[in-house]
Scaffold this active site. Structure first.
Site, short mmCIF file in Angstrom:
data_model
loop_
_atom_site.label_atom_id
_atom_site.label_comp_id
_atom_site.label_asym_id
_atom_site.label_seq_id
_atom_site.Cartn_x
_atom_site.Cartn_y
_atom_site.Cartn_z
N HIS A 125 5.00 -12.38 39.82
CA HIS A 125 4.80 -11.23 40.54
C HIS A 125 6.24 -10.63 40.91
O HIS A 125 7.01 -11.35 41.16
CB HIS A 125 3.97 -11.43 41.76
CG HIS A 125 4.01 -10.31 42.69
ND1 HIS A 125 3.06 -9.35 42.28
CD2 HIS A 125 4.86 -9.85 43.75
CE1 HIS A 125 3.44 -8.29 43.34
NE2 HIS A 125 4.35 -8.87 44.27
N GLY A 163 -5.95 13.28 10.95
CA GLY A 163 -6.31 12.11 10.73
C GLY A 163 -5.55 11.41 12.48
O GLY A 163 -4.42 11.48 12.58
N SER A 174 0.84 -1.14 0.01
CA SER A 174 0.08 0.01 -0.04
C SER A 174 0.89 1.42 0.08
O SER A 174 2.05 1.08 0.19
CB SER A 174 -0.81 0.19 1.20
OG SER A 174 -0.13 0.03 2.36
P1 FAD Z 1 4.32 -3.53 1.72
O1 FAD Z 1 5.32 -3.75 3.17
O2 FAD Z 1 3.85 -2.24 1.33
O3 FAD Z 1 5.34 -4.08 0.68
C1 FAD Z 1 5.14 -4.09 -0.76
C2 FAD Z 1 6.30 -4.15 -1.51
O4 FAD Z 1 5.90 -4.57 -2.73
C3 FAD Z 1 7.10 -2.76 -1.56
O5 FAD Z 1 8.39 -2.84 -1.18
C4 FAD Z 1 6.91 -2.22 -2.86
O6 FAD Z 1 8.11 -1.37 -3.31
C5 FAD Z 1 6.86 -3.55 -3.60
N1 FAD Z 1 6.01 -3.40 -4.92
C6 FAD Z 1 5.04 -2.81 -5.11
N2 FAD Z 1 4.53 -3.05 -6.46
C7 FAD Z 1 5.89 -3.62 -7.08
C8 FAD Z 1 5.91 -4.06 -8.53
N3 FAD Z 1 4.88 -3.85 -9.45
N4 FAD Z 1 6.96 -4.67 -8.65
C9 FAD Z 1 7.93 -4.99 -7.60
N5 FAD Z 1 7.92 -4.34 -6.57
C10 FAD Z 1 6.76 -3.94 -6.01
N6 FAD Z 1 2.22 -2.65 10.64
C11 FAD Z 1 2.18 -3.34 11.71
O7 FAD Z 1 1.91 -4.55 11.98
N7 FAD Z 1 2.92 -2.75 12.97
C12 FAD Z 1 3.35 -1.57 12.91
O8 FAD Z 1 4.08 -1.14 14.03
C13 FAD Z 1 3.16 -0.64 11.77
N8 FAD Z 1 3.77 0.44 11.72
C14 FAD Z 1 3.58 1.32 10.66
C15 FAD Z 1 4.19 2.59 10.62
C16 FAD Z 1 4.20 3.34 9.49
C17 FAD Z 1 4.58 4.84 9.44
C18 FAD Z 1 3.41 2.56 8.35
C19 FAD Z 1 3.26 3.56 7.06
C20 FAD Z 1 2.89 1.61 8.12
C21 FAD Z 1 2.95 0.76 9.31
N9 FAD Z 1 2.41 -0.49 9.64
C22 FAD Z 1 2.52 -1.42 10.65
C23 FAD Z 1 1.85 -1.29 8.51
C24 FAD Z 1 2.78 -1.99 7.69
O9 FAD Z 1 3.90 -1.60 7.14
C25 FAD Z 1 1.89 -2.66 6.54
O10 FAD Z 1 0.74 -3.41 6.85
C26 FAD Z 1 2.85 -3.80 5.97
O11 FAD Z 1 4.14 -3.36 5.36
C27 FAD Z 1 2.10 -4.63 4.69
O12 FAD Z 1 2.77 -5.59 4.13
P2 FAD Z 1 2.73 -5.85 2.49
O13 FAD Z 1 3.72 -7.06 2.45
O14 FAD Z 1 1.40 -6.19 2.30
O15 FAD Z 1 3.09 -4.68 1.64
P1 NAD Z 2 -5.65 4.85 10.05
O1 NAD Z 2 -6.86 4.33 9.30
O2 NAD Z 2 -5.48 4.31 11.34
O3 NAD Z 2 -6.34 6.28 10.55
C1 NAD Z 2 -6.81 7.38 9.74
C2 NAD Z 2 -7.55 8.30 10.50
O4 NAD Z 2 -7.76 9.45 9.62
C3 NAD Z 2 -8.76 7.87 11.07
O5 NAD Z 2 -9.00 7.90 12.26
C4 NAD Z 2 -10.01 8.32 10.13
O6 NAD Z 2 -11.18 8.59 10.86
C5 NAD Z 2 -8.99 9.87 10.20
N1 NAD Z 2 -9.50 10.51 8.69
C6 NAD Z 2 -9.92 10.06 7.48
N2 NAD Z 2 -10.08 10.92 6.84
C7 NAD Z 2 -10.08 12.18 7.26
C8 NAD Z 2 -10.32 13.53 7.24
N3 NAD Z 2 -10.73 13.77 5.93
N4 NAD Z 2 -10.26 14.74 7.84
C9 NAD Z 2 -9.75 14.07 9.31
N5 NAD Z 2 -9.45 12.89 9.73
C10 NAD Z 2 -9.62 11.90 8.68
O7 NAD Z 2 -4.72 5.07 8.98
P2 NAD Z 2 -3.26 5.73 9.41
O8 NAD Z 2 -3.09 6.25 10.59
O9 NAD Z 2 -2.90 6.65 8.20
O10 NAD Z 2 -2.22 4.36 9.07
C11 NAD Z 2 -2.51 3.61 7.78
C12 NAD Z 2 -2.40 2.24 8.04
O11 NAD Z 2 -1.14 1.80 8.38
C13 NAD Z 2 -3.33 1.72 9.19
O12 NAD Z 2 -4.29 0.79 8.42
C14 NAD Z 2 -2.56 1.09 10.11
O13 NAD Z 2 -3.23 -0.16 10.25
C15 NAD Z 2 -1.10 0.93 9.32
N6 NAD Z 2 -0.53 1.34 10.58
C16 NAD Z 2 -0.11 0.41 11.74
C17 NAD Z 2 0.56 0.68 12.70
C18 NAD Z 2 0.72 -0.09 14.11
O14 NAD Z 2 0.06 -1.47 13.65
N7 NAD Z 2 1.09 0.40 14.97
C19 NAD Z 2 1.34 1.97 12.73
C20 NAD Z 2 1.19 2.66 11.68
C21 NAD Z 2 0.33 2.48 10.69
#
Ligand code: FAD
Ligand code: NAD
Length: 466
Positions: free
Chosen positions: A444, A180, A145
């Protein structure tokens, strides 16, 4: 042309784990990644770097606000060196992505660097460093994503930024405005608040982390308010404009009044969108749904029988561990096994401090389903371990079926909850009752005692320490 049993497109936690499991099961496996480092969003610009900055900023907050009460005095001023903090984060990322290179080699997985696109249902074109074509009997789409945006916002990636830029800022913002109040907004908001920025969170819904149990939203909101963050819930952002080094946001509150916010940075964290740009899914006949996700059945199989999809690019929670489970699931399905994923038992964690963690049904979901349930809640402040370390905020809440006592949901906020939730997942996997949890021994003094006490409270309202 090289031929494989399986080719995986995308090397995030979904893709690389799928590739490892396929290789373990004896399949000749390739993985294609468009970037030069493996690990996807999670390792490069997601889970790992955000947790590195959360840890560093937490240390700073401890040093500036809490060391003294522990009798630790630091002569002179404690300062943040942001450049060094960001460099350390990058070193953690590099070490972690390097670990994936090692795992690919160890498992004899061929890695292709370049953009993968379908030629047809069994052939992939690679454009980039390892340009060429490969053939595979089965293909797993794991393309992940990218950050979503609102249609009227121009993300200039300098002042109006996504999480990716927020992980490598060159200065601590004076005023970081966050659109958000979800996971990203709160985790990164806390990082910069601790480092000294004024932080405003503008959330459209009437509470932050709106998909989690309302009790957790309320408690976390209190924590942010205590840290003097401006928490603007029920505000609909109408416009975001950059004027020089300033960003101006206009948002409408519930009364229809337009409120203006001014700051030097605006983080847009309103969710993420499935990413299939450049994949040419149509050449293989793979269907996407109207949300842009690759459509899959209960076996994570697309409408084309030899093509599967996993992780953020398909329906469900966008979480690294969900993507990993799906990677293993598809590999084992391809090997003829009968794997299973219980999506109700995928935990969700917010890595703020206190940490927020949950699994199973929320109270809101149980009410909506008409399920009769009972609640057992226990505050961390009543725990010896919490008082010893000074982490007294938060609670554990267990929701159990009113008749059978089966645990239906566990919601917690407090120190180390990201790890404590594993106990709840284990218990629910084995369909434990609240009484089961209350009857086994918890060391504990530990934070885990809160889980036992909440279970006692749910069983017969007989917590021992409140
Ligand atoms: P991705 O990790 O997005 O990997 C997809 C890969 O595919 C990418 O490297 C991309 O370059 C590659 N790709 C795409 N299209 C192509 C193509 N056509 N050819 C070759 N390569 C391609 N989740 C948690 O569970 N815990 C957390 O603490 C957490 N923290 C997060 C913090 C942030 C700031 C963000 C943005 C996300 C976080 N997430 C967290 C969410 C987590 O990163 C994603 O849910 C997870 O990475 C999804 O894994 P994926 O393998 O589906 O895709
Ligand atoms: P999120 O879905 O967690 O939060 C987005 C927030 O933005 C929601 O509360 C929503 O109501 C709000 N929002 C949406 N439209 C809005 C608007 N027009 N104005 C104001 N608020 C609005 O998404 P995120 O924080 O961007 O994270 C993206 C994804 O990455 C999530 O699905 C999350 O699961 C994943 N992620 C996970 C972790 C973790 O597991 N600790 C950490 C970071 C990201």
């Amino acid at each position: 042309m090289n031929s494989y049993d399986v080719a995986v497109i995308g090397s995030g936690p979904g893709g690389y784990v799928a590739a490892i499991r396929c290789a373990q099961l004896g399949m000749k496996t390739a993985i294609i990644e468009k970037y030069s480092t493996l690990g996807g969003t999670c390792l490069n610009v997601g889970c790992i770097p955000s947790k590195a900055l959360l840890s560093s900023s937490h240390h700073y907050e401890e040093a500036t606000k809490h060391f003294e009460e522990h009798g630790i005095e630091i002569p002179g001023e404690i300062k943040v060196n942001l450049e060094k903090m960001i460099a350390r984060k990058q070193a953690v990322v590099d070490q972690t992505t390097g670990g994936i290179d090692f795992l690919m080699k160890k498992n004899n997985i061929d890695v292709y660097e370049g953009l993968g696109s379908f030629i047809d249902a069994t052939h992939i074109k690679i454009e980039g460093k390892d340009a060429g074509e490969i053939e595979a009997k089965n293909i797993i789409i794991a393309t992940g994503s990218k950050p979503s945006n609102l249609p009227f916002i121009n993300l200039d990636k300098e002042r109006i930024i996504t999480s990716t830029e927020a992980l490598k800022l060159k200065e601590v913002p004076s005023h970081l405005m966050i659109i958000g109040g979800g996971v990203i907004g709160l985790e990164l908001g806390q990082v910069y608040r601790r480092l000294g920025a004024e932080v405003t969170v503008i959330e459209y819904m009437d509470r932050i982390i709106p998909t989690m149990d309302a009790g957790l939203s309320k408690e976390l909101n209190k924590v942010f308010k205590k840290a003097k963050c401006n928490m603007m819930v029920s505000h609909k952002v109408k416009s975001v404009e950059r004027k020089g080094d300033e960003v101006v946001i206009k948002a409408e509150n519930k009364k229809g009044e337009v409120i203006e916010f001014k700051g030097d940075y605006c983080l847009v964290s309103v969710g993420r969108r499935p990413y299939t740009d450049g994949l040419n899914a149509e050449a293989a006949g793979v269907k996407l749904n109207d949300r842009g996700q690759v459509e899959v059945n209960e076996h994570l199989q697309t409408n084309v029988s030899n093509i599967y999809a996993i992780g953020d690019v398909v329906r469900g929670a966008m979480l690294a561990h969900k993507a990993e489970e799906e990677g293993v699931f598809v590999a084992e399905t391809l090997a003829g096994q009968k794997p299973h994923i219980d999506y109700n038992l995928i935990p969700g964690v917010v890595y703020t401090w206190p940490e927020v963690a949950a699994v199973g049904k929320t109270e809101e979901e149980l009410k909506e389903a008409g399920t009769e349930y009972k609640v057992g809640q226990f505050p961390f402040r009543a725990l010896g371990r919490a008082r010893a370390s000074g982490d007294i905020d938060g609670f554990v809440k267990i929701l159990a079926d009113k008749t059978t006592d089966e645990v239906l949901g566990v919601h917690m906020i407090g120190a180390r909850c990201a790890d404590l939730i594993a106990e709840a997942v284990t218990a629910m996997e084995f369909r434990a009752s609240a009484e089961d949890i209350s009857r086994y021994s918890h060391a504990h003094p530990t934070f885990a005692e809160a889980v036992k006490e909440a279970a006692l409270a749910a069983t017969e309202d007989r917590a021992l320490h409140v």
